[in-house]
Design an enzyme around this catalytic site. Structure first.
Site: not given
Length: 719
Positions: A599, A618, A398, A327, A329, A402-403
């Protein structure tokens, strides 16, 4: 892994439809009450509710204990209960005698230790006595409990709970088989659906394309299969395949399993109703507490024996066993320092390069930073602010921000997107640098997520072109496609007319590339390295719509309201299921559905994923640490042993989209078998004692379910 070619003798699967009974209707009404209760709880939820003990916890309430005691006393006086206890006692004694090893059961090769593995358990429907397993395994100390029954609840409650859990597992197995998702073989055999070990390992399993050989070109566009000439049309949010125009006019689709919404919603109602069943909650609560204690005892009694096994295993240790980051991104696969270093490097080496265009005006890299009033030389890891810290816990807004490096979406578009003025060049270069680090480590793999939004059908060919043009392939990476649940945003901007159009944009290009790969060569090639789909977004978003067979069809879902989580998952699963069966028929690779789940949000999310997902992957904190550092932190926080870490690493490979051939190489030839027989300690560094404990514990828990069903059959015959 070999798969049946087009026109093979494999029987086409069909989606089983249910005849809705009066019981099903009652269950549906109960499920609606459960959903209404969940909505009320969400409305009244406060910041501390995540850490409070539920009021309906089956343990610890004085009144509940008194009622349970009265029920048990009344049960002891019942003649009918006495019969059930007697039959169940007989069944349990048989099950335990078959599960627990004796000295005479051990058998192994002459060079093996005199104490070997236990006999194989007898599964429902078996026609012969078990034969000793041929694999060797050192003896270890086992924890057993004797008595009438081990659940600690009344016979009636136990039987009700066991039958409910067995039904839930059967429902999950049905949806897993239809979509070529994985379902544990041991569990299937205890449910009585699979007998013996004669089935080939690849039957019913997902098919992942093996990596190209060293001398092969991973970007070769030749040898695409021929065009089948099928037609595809969307109906009710699901793509149907037709052999030709005549079949389309007659509305006779190609022989593939197509989902039935009414059947699915009834199955979902049964799982929702199970959540409110008191005996089932009590049974599960106690069994889970017992299993946690049992593992603690196992560690206390056998930790040194497991460590001795690992010490005697030559060459292999935790650092050179394969492990997969399942997991992560793609836009977060690099750490903060890597991203900062890359930004500074590009600014130093190519500040005058044109990197964007706005209203017809070319913009250089220097001008981008000037417009943001910043100098890359002054940037630090802290000012970059792409670290997912504790402030992001249960705050998806939030977390998502962060990306954006330095909080600037312009830098995200430039450095972390596949579609921009540079064709995603910067992003590809960073991903390739991460891939080189993985290849140099040799033993680490990852499954980065790339986004498909469903705004346009051109997203797929553009992504495939980015992959091939920038040569992003790595033998240490497999790709997952994540679909953000943001239809409402696109609808509000008039980018989509309906939710059905979004589904069509996501899945129609895949069907077309499967039917006619020669006209979609780049996408056909890219799909070889894609192993699954993910569904992502903020799970805590409130939705008061209960998904049912009365919900609007995606074709007519034209409002700006976002469909609920369950709605998204069903239609994604439904199209993946049809697509997988079509690709399997052609001998092409299939896809897993691995959504974000758990989540936040309501319990209905878990119910939907239980039915539709192969697994849920996750990890909210993976953006700040490399994979090896994650293991190191886990070992420190949870006091994990070397065997624990190697077991987690082995499970990551099993769960991943690595091919059958790769898993055989990394885990052993029989990796698909459960228990010690499927473990090669020379490759995994997982102690056979640990594998035997896991397998015997699983068999014991499953036997409680099968024994309850046997007890009911015996009671019915004696009446």
């Amino acid at each position: 892994m070999e798969t049946p070619a087009a026109g093979s003798a494999e029987m086409p699967r069909q989606f089983p439809k249910l005849n809705i009974s009066e019981v099903d209707e009652q269950v549906r009404l109960l499920a609606e009450k459960v959903f209404a209760k969940v909505l009320r709880e969400e409305d009244s939820k406060d910041a501390l509710s995540l850490f409070t003990v539920p009021e309906d916890c089956p343990i610890g309430q004085k009144e509940a204990k008194e009622r349970e005691l009265q029920k048990e006393l009344a049960e002891q006086k019942s003649v009918e209960t006495a019969k059930r206890k007697k039959s169940f006692k007989m069944i349990r004694s048989q099950s335990l005698s078959l599960q627990m090893p004796t000295q005479q059961d051990w058998k192994g090769p002459p060079t093996a230790s005199p104490v070997m593995s236990p006999t194989t358990p007898v599964f429902p429907g078996a026609t012969s006595q078990p034969t000793p397993a041929p694999y060797a395994m050192p003896e270890f100390q086992r924890v057993t409990i004797s008595g009438d029954y081990c659940a600690g609840i009344t016979v009636e409650d136990y039987e009700q709970a066991a039958k409910s859990l067995a039904k839930a597992l059967m429902i999950r197995e049905k949806y897993a088989r239809l979509a070529y998702h994985r379902f544990p073989r041991t569990t299937a055999r205890y449910l009585g659906h699979r007998r013996g070990d004669t089935v080939p390992p690849e039957e019913g399993l997902p098919d992942f394309h093996p990596p190209p050989l060293p001398q092969e070109d991973p970007y070769c566009l030749d040898n695409a299969p021929p065009n089948l000439g099928y037609l595809v049309r969307m109906r009710g949010g699901i793509l149907f395949v037709y052999d030709n125009k005549k079949m389309l006019e007659r509305q006779e689709p190609h022989s593939l399993p197509y989902p039935d919404l009414e059947t699915y919603t009834v199955d979902m109602s049964h799982i929702l109703a199970l959540i409110t069943d008191g005996p089932t909650k009590t049974y599960c609560h106690r069994r889970l507490n017992f299993l946690e204690s049992k593992f603690s005892l196992h560690e206390m009694l056998n930790e040194m024996s497991e460590f001795k096994e690992l010490k005697s295993n030559p060459h292999r240790d935790f650092y050179n066993v394969r492990k997969v980051d399942t997991h992560i991104h793609a836009a977060a696969c690099m750490n903060q320092k890597h991203l900062l270093r890359f930004i500074k490097h590009t600014y130093q080496t190519e500040p005058d390069r044109t990197v964007a265009e706005k209203r017809g005006r070319k913009i250089t890299l220097r001008q981008v930073f000037d417009s943001l009033h910043m100098d890359p030389y002054d940037l630090t890891v802290d000012s970059l602010d792409v670290h997912a810290g504790r402030q992001t816990f249960h705050r998806f807004d939030k977390f998502n921000s962060k990306y954006n490096p330095v909080g600037a979406s312009e830098l995200r578009d430039l450095y972390l997107k596949t579609e921009n003025y540079l064709g995603g060049e910067y992003f590809a270069r960073m991903v390739k640098e991460v891939a080189r680090e993985l290849e140099e480590s040799k033993y680490q793999y990852s499954e980065p997520r790339l986004s498909i939004y469903g705004r346009s059908p051109e997203e797929w060919p553009n992504l495939a072109r980015w992959f091939i043009q920038h040569k992003v392939y790595s033998p240490n990476m497999r790709w997952i496609i994540q679909v953000p649940r943001i239809y409402d945003i696109f609808r509000a901007k008039k980018l989509l007319p309906s939710f059905g159009k979004m589904l069509e944009n996501i899945f129609l290009p895949l069907f077309e590339a499967t039917i006619n790969p020669q006209d979609h060569q780049e996408l056909h090639l890219f799909l070889k390295y894609v192993t699954g789909f993910d569904s992502v977004d903020d799970e805590s978003k409130h939705s008061d719509h209960m998904f049912s067979d009365k919900s609007p069809s995606p074709d007519v879902w034209t409002s700006e309201q976002n469909p609920p989580y369950s709605y998204y998952l069903y239609y994604m699963y439904a199209n993946i299921m049809v697509l997988n069966n079509l690709r399997r028929e052609r001998g092409l690779s299939t896809f897993l559905f691995r959504p974000h789940c758990g989540e936040a949000g309501s319990i209905t999310h878990l119910v939907s994923a239980f039915l539709t997902a192969d697994n849920i992957s996750h990890g909210l904190l993976l953006k700040k640490e490399a994979l090896m550092e994650e293991y190191a932190i886990a070992a420190q926080v949870w006091k994990l042993s070397t065997c624990d870490l190697c077991e987690i690493a082995r499970n990551s490979v099993l769960q991943s989209g690595l091919s059958h051939q790769e898993k055989q190489k990394f885990l052993g030839q029989n990796y698909y078998k459960e228990g010690p027989e499927g473990n090669d300690i020379r490759k995994t560094n997982v102690a056979q004692i640990r594998m035997a404990f896991r397998y015997e514990t699983l068999c014991n828990e499953l036997s409680f379910l099968s024994d309850a069903m046997k007890s009911e059959e015996i009671t019915a015959l004696t009446q």
